[in-house]
Design an enzyme around this catalytic site. Sequence first.
Site, PDB file in Angstrom:
ATOM      1  N   ARG A  92       0.453  -1.520  -0.111  1.00  0.00           N
ATOM      2  CA  ARG A  92      -0.830  -0.177  -0.260  1.00  0.00           C
ATOM      3  C   ARG A  92       0.419   0.792  -0.416  1.00  0.00           C
ATOM      4  O   ARG A  92       0.725   2.198  -1.137  1.00  0.00           O
ATOM      5  CB  ARG A  92      -0.736  -0.284   1.322  1.00  0.00           C
ATOM      6  CG  ARG A  92      -2.195  -1.253   1.047  1.00  0.00           C
ATOM      7  CD  ARG A  92      -3.085  -1.198   2.436  1.00  0.00           C
ATOM      8  NE  ARG A  92      -1.606  -2.396   2.716  1.00  0.00           N
ATOM      9  CZ  ARG A  92      -1.866  -3.494   2.639  1.00  0.00           C
ATOM     10  NH1 ARG A  92      -3.361  -3.773   1.379  1.00  0.00           N
ATOM     11  NH2 ARG A  92      -1.194  -4.349   2.745  1.00  0.00           N
ATOM     12  N   THR A  93       1.760   1.516   0.715  1.00  0.00           N
ATOM     13  CA  THR A  93       2.455   2.508   0.699  1.00  0.00           C
ATOM     14  C   THR A  93       3.250   3.022  -0.389  1.00  0.00           C
ATOM     15  O   THR A  93       3.379   3.736  -0.995  1.00  0.00           O
ATOM     16  CB  THR A  93       3.810   2.547   2.296  1.00  0.00           C
ATOM     17  OG1 THR A  93       2.626   1.949   3.206  1.00  0.00           O
ATOM     18  CG2 THR A  93       4.478   3.679   2.255  1.00  0.00           C
ATOM     19  N   LYS A 121      27.934  -4.764  -4.826  1.00  0.00           N
ATOM     20  CA  LYS A 121      28.669  -4.365  -4.576  1.00  0.00           C
ATOM     21  C   LYS A 121      29.447  -3.512  -3.599  1.00  0.00           C
ATOM     22  O   LYS A 121      31.245  -3.342  -3.217  1.00  0.00           O
ATOM     23  CB  LYS A 121      29.215  -3.314  -6.135  1.00  0.00           C
ATOM     24  CG  LYS A 121      28.547  -3.783  -7.508  1.00  0.00           C
ATOM     25  CD  LYS A 121      29.439  -2.925  -8.513  1.00  0.00           C
ATOM     26  CE  LYS A 121      28.782  -2.846  -9.533  1.00  0.00           C
ATOM     27  NZ  LYS A 121      28.513  -1.890 -10.810  1.00  0.00           N
ATOM     28  N   ARG A 142      11.660   3.317   2.831  1.00  0.00           N
ATOM     29  CA  ARG A 142      10.848   2.459   3.801  1.00  0.00           C
ATOM     30  C   ARG A 142      12.196   1.832   3.925  1.00  0.00           C
ATOM     31  O   ARG A 142      12.819   0.742   2.714  1.00  0.00           O
ATOM     32  CB  ARG A 142       9.886   1.331   3.101  1.00  0.00           C
ATOM     33  CG  ARG A 142       9.657   0.288   3.864  1.00  0.00           C
ATOM     34  CD  ARG A 142       8.421  -0.401   3.707  1.00  0.00           C
ATOM     35  NE  ARG A 142       7.540   1.092   4.230  1.00  0.00           N
ATOM     36  CZ  ARG A 142       6.505  -0.413   4.720  1.00  0.00           C
ATOM     37  NH1 ARG A 142       5.721  -1.034   4.109  1.00  0.00           N
ATOM     38  NH2 ARG A 142       4.869   1.087   4.580  1.00  0.00           N
ATOM     39  N   HIS A 175       6.712   5.877  10.963  1.00  0.00           N
ATOM     40  CA  HIS A 175       5.131   5.361   9.551  1.00  0.00           C
ATOM     41  C   HIS A 175       4.546   6.507  10.177  1.00  0.00           C
ATOM     42  O   HIS A 175       3.083   6.410   9.969  1.00  0.00           O
ATOM     43  CB  HIS A 175       4.231   4.154   9.798  1.00  0.00           C
ATOM     44  CG  HIS A 175       4.156   3.975   8.680  1.00  0.00           C
ATOM     45  ND1 HIS A 175       4.527   4.955   7.111  1.00  0.00           N
ATOM     46  CD2 HIS A 175       3.971   2.411   8.014  1.00  0.00           C
ATOM     47  CE1 HIS A 175       4.315   3.973   6.097  1.00  0.00           C
ATOM     48  NE2 HIS A 175       3.635   2.910   6.849  1.00  0.00           N
TER      49      HIS A 175
HETATM   50  C1  NCD Z   1       2.029  -1.489   7.967  1.00  0.00           C
HETATM   51  C2  NCD Z   1       3.309  -1.001   7.980  1.00  0.00           C
HETATM   52  O1  NCD Z   1       4.518  -2.006   7.234  1.00  0.00           O
HETATM   53  O2  NCD Z   1       3.630  -1.439   9.503  1.00  0.00           O
HETATM   54  N1  NCD Z   1       1.478  -1.467   6.567  1.00  0.00           N
HETATM   55  C3  NCD Z   1       1.750  -0.014   5.908  1.00  0.00           C
HETATM   56  O3  NCD Z   1       2.354   0.832   5.618  1.00  0.00           O
HETATM   57  N2  NCD Z   1      -0.327   0.049   5.463  1.00  0.00           N
HETATM   58  C4  NCD Z   1       1.363  -2.248   8.917  1.00  0.00           C
HETATM   59  C5  NCD Z   1       1.991  -3.502   9.202  1.00  0.00           C
HETATM   60  O4  NCD Z   1       2.637  -4.270   8.302  1.00  0.00           O
HETATM   61  O5  NCD Z   1       1.560  -4.272   9.997  1.00  0.00           O
END
Ligand code: NCD
Length: 360
Positions: A92-93, A121, A142, A175
């Site tokens: 999703r993100t 490398k 991320r 997050h």
């Molecule tokens: C969450 C995350 O990655 O922290 N997911 C997300 O970004 N929608 C929640 C999760 O992974 O449980």
Amino acid sequence: MDEPKEVTIQNYKGWEDFYKIEKSAKLDFFMRDGRMLDILFSQQFDRKFLDNMCQLATQIRRMALTKMGARKLSGLLSHKRAMLYFVQPSTRTFISFLNACHILGMKISEIRGTTTSSEVKGESQEDTIRTFASYVDLIIIRHPEAGFAEKTAWLLNQNNLPVAIINGGSGPDQHPTQALLDIYTLERSFRNIGGMDGKKIAMVGDLKRGRTVRSLSYLMRNYKDVTLYFVAPEVFRMRDDIKSFLNKHHIEFHETDDFASVMPHVDAIYMTRIQKEYSEDPTSEAETYPAFHFKSEHLSRIPAHCAILHPLPRRYEIEVAVDNDPRAAYWRQERNGMWIRAALIAYIFSAEQVIFDEFS
Ligand code: NCD
């Protein structure tokens, strides 16, 4: 494909000391010309900003409904480029950021793992990011490590490289853009009952390692008379840093492992998944903690207006039979993510006024 074997470790003087500084004392470092350049942790957001983002997201989704509006939006940032560096799994993100960038007309490049970059490398992660900064205006990260996005922003700012960094999830720590979309979803769910102020919200599941509930908890400072209920098994209770923050800001919270007793009293229930990727003990992974699941039989126990949220992905925490109930807000929540991320990016590049002017 090759996995990076020996990644070079570089020593950045000053970083360790900077990282230890309390978040609220270093907000200015991540700002340029009176607005946030880097979005790293949710302590950066105040009420005015949150309200503004929610309004902007709603304006963007309205504008995107027509071909003319969509075309106008896609011209706003057509001169900007973004990089998505996602070295921890994401559905999703990633997709919502990608589409948020597309809505605003940005050009995108992406890396979704270290196996295809020069990290194989042995190039350090910091040099890798610095390389992206040579090509783009925004880097969305991320990463499995807490603090990595902040380190990147620190490094680029030290070198006077005005490239924006957005934290798209930093290990079990934070997050912040999920917290934005969660607030947007809560505000929309409560729009006929006075918004966030005065609401009671339960957070359920792995509160210890779930970064979404941590980031969302920080935002409660911005709302009046909110009460939180932390519902978790003993091993996954909310960490002390969040509890001290809530105490410091006089935000009422309760801790319990009795989910059923909380259900009738809350305006929203925020379900979370057990974060087994951070488990030190793989034998504990089979345990799904059914006492912390929301089942269809619970629907009659919660108030008629109660919103059920989940950042997703879900495992067994919410039975699929719950999905058709109008109080199930998690699929709407997922969609809200794209709009509020578009709003955030428009804000970073000072493009919000054109959007607000559209319907004025
Ligand atoms: C969450 C995350 O990655 O922290 N997911 C997300 O970004 N929608 C929640 C999760 O992974 O449980």
